[in-house]
Design an enzyme around this catalytic site. Structure first.
Site, PDB file in Angstrom:
ATOM      1  CG  HIS A 182      -3.642  -3.645   3.250  1.00  0.00           C
ATOM      2  ND1 HIS A 182      -2.504  -3.498   3.889  1.00  0.00           N
ATOM      3  CD2 HIS A 182      -4.175  -2.822   2.632  1.00  0.00           C
ATOM      4  CE1 HIS A 182      -2.568  -1.908   3.901  1.00  0.00           C
ATOM      5  NE2 HIS A 182      -3.696  -1.525   3.075  1.00  0.00           N
ATOM      6  CB  CYS A 193      -0.882   0.016   1.099  1.00  0.00           C
ATOM      7  SG  CYS A 193      -2.540   1.198   1.101  1.00  0.00           S
ATOM      8  CD  GLU A 217      -0.776  -6.204   5.282  1.00  0.00           C
ATOM      9  OE1 GLU A 217      -0.941  -4.856   5.594  1.00  0.00           O
ATOM     10  OE2 GLU A 217      -0.599  -6.273   3.925  1.00  0.00           O
TER      11      GLU A 217
END
Length: 233
Positions: free
Chosen positions: A176, A90, A178
């Site tokens: 994302h 990001c 994660e």
């Protein structure tokens, strides 16, 4: 000596999340630099075996309001110039793109929520291949252009540049991988104002995290393991 993975963190709840266990299982010791608090220097950043630049709710163009971005950008540029393994998520991906000379700008709209990617032909042949058709977490309003020499890997409707790679050492993800679905509440609280301004129901994000989060965690591990395999080859 264990290998070191250094993560630049911009807000406490946007950390390595599910990637923490992946990296530790690969033998990495993990350390954080908290942007705006810790000194982020070329020497410190370049000393790590792996750098992960995480997300945050500011833009790369906000240097006047957040001067630490100047030093962070300089440190990232030094690491890229040295050809060292770097992963951006990001804001982190946007910082990498800008450090490589690409434009990053606000789109004036938001892409927030779980939704699948469309991989380019190059993306289908890349470490991102397991993501085809699997929802990932999007949470951004800015977009990067693809840097010169890099390969575009993924897109979504309205956001054509979702990921790029530079060889095997640099991987930049607008989305994302994660985010830990078991801790999504911290995201909903931390970004409450942004969600309200965009008219997004946190309940929908909460339920989608339950539905898609476990699968995303498994797929993210496959992606990062494949990328680390290439680094180790």
């Amino acid at each position: 000596m264990p290998r070191t993975a250094l993560a630049i963190r911009h807000v406490p709840f946007e950390d390595l999340g599910t990637l923490d266990a992946v990296l530790r299982n690969r033998g990495y010791g993990i350390a954080y630099l908290d942007a705006g608090i810790a000194a982020i220097t070329p020497e410190t950043v370049s000393a790590a075996d792996l750098l992960v630049v995480l997300g945050g709710p500011i833009g790369v163009y906000d240097r006047d309001r957040y001067p630490f971005l100047i030093e962070e950008q300089r440190a990232i540029r030094a690491r890229l110039d040295a050809g060292l393994p770097t992963l951006g998520v990001c804001l982190g991906a946007q910082l990498i793109a800008q450090a490589m000379g690409a434009e990053v700008a606000s789109t004036g709209r938001h892409e927030i929520g779980y939704a699948p990617l469309t991989l380019t032909d190059e993306g289908q042949a890349s470490v991102l291949a397991p993501l085809q058709g699997h929802p990932v977490l999007h949470w951004h309003g800015d977009q990067f252009e693809i840097p010169h020499g890099a390969t575009r890997l993924a897109e979504t409707p309205g956001f054509p540049n979702q990921a790029f790679a530079l060889g095997d050492t640099v991987l930049a993800l607008q989305f994302h991988l994660e985010a830990d679905h078991t801790r999504i509440e911290s995201w909903l609280i931390g970004h409450a104002h942004e969600l309200a301004a965009a008219g997004i129901d946190p309940g929908r994000l909460r339920s989608d995290a339950i539905a898609f989060g476990p699968g995303l965690a498994l797929t993210a591990a496959r992606v990062i393991d494949a990328w680390l395999d290439r680094l180790d080859a």
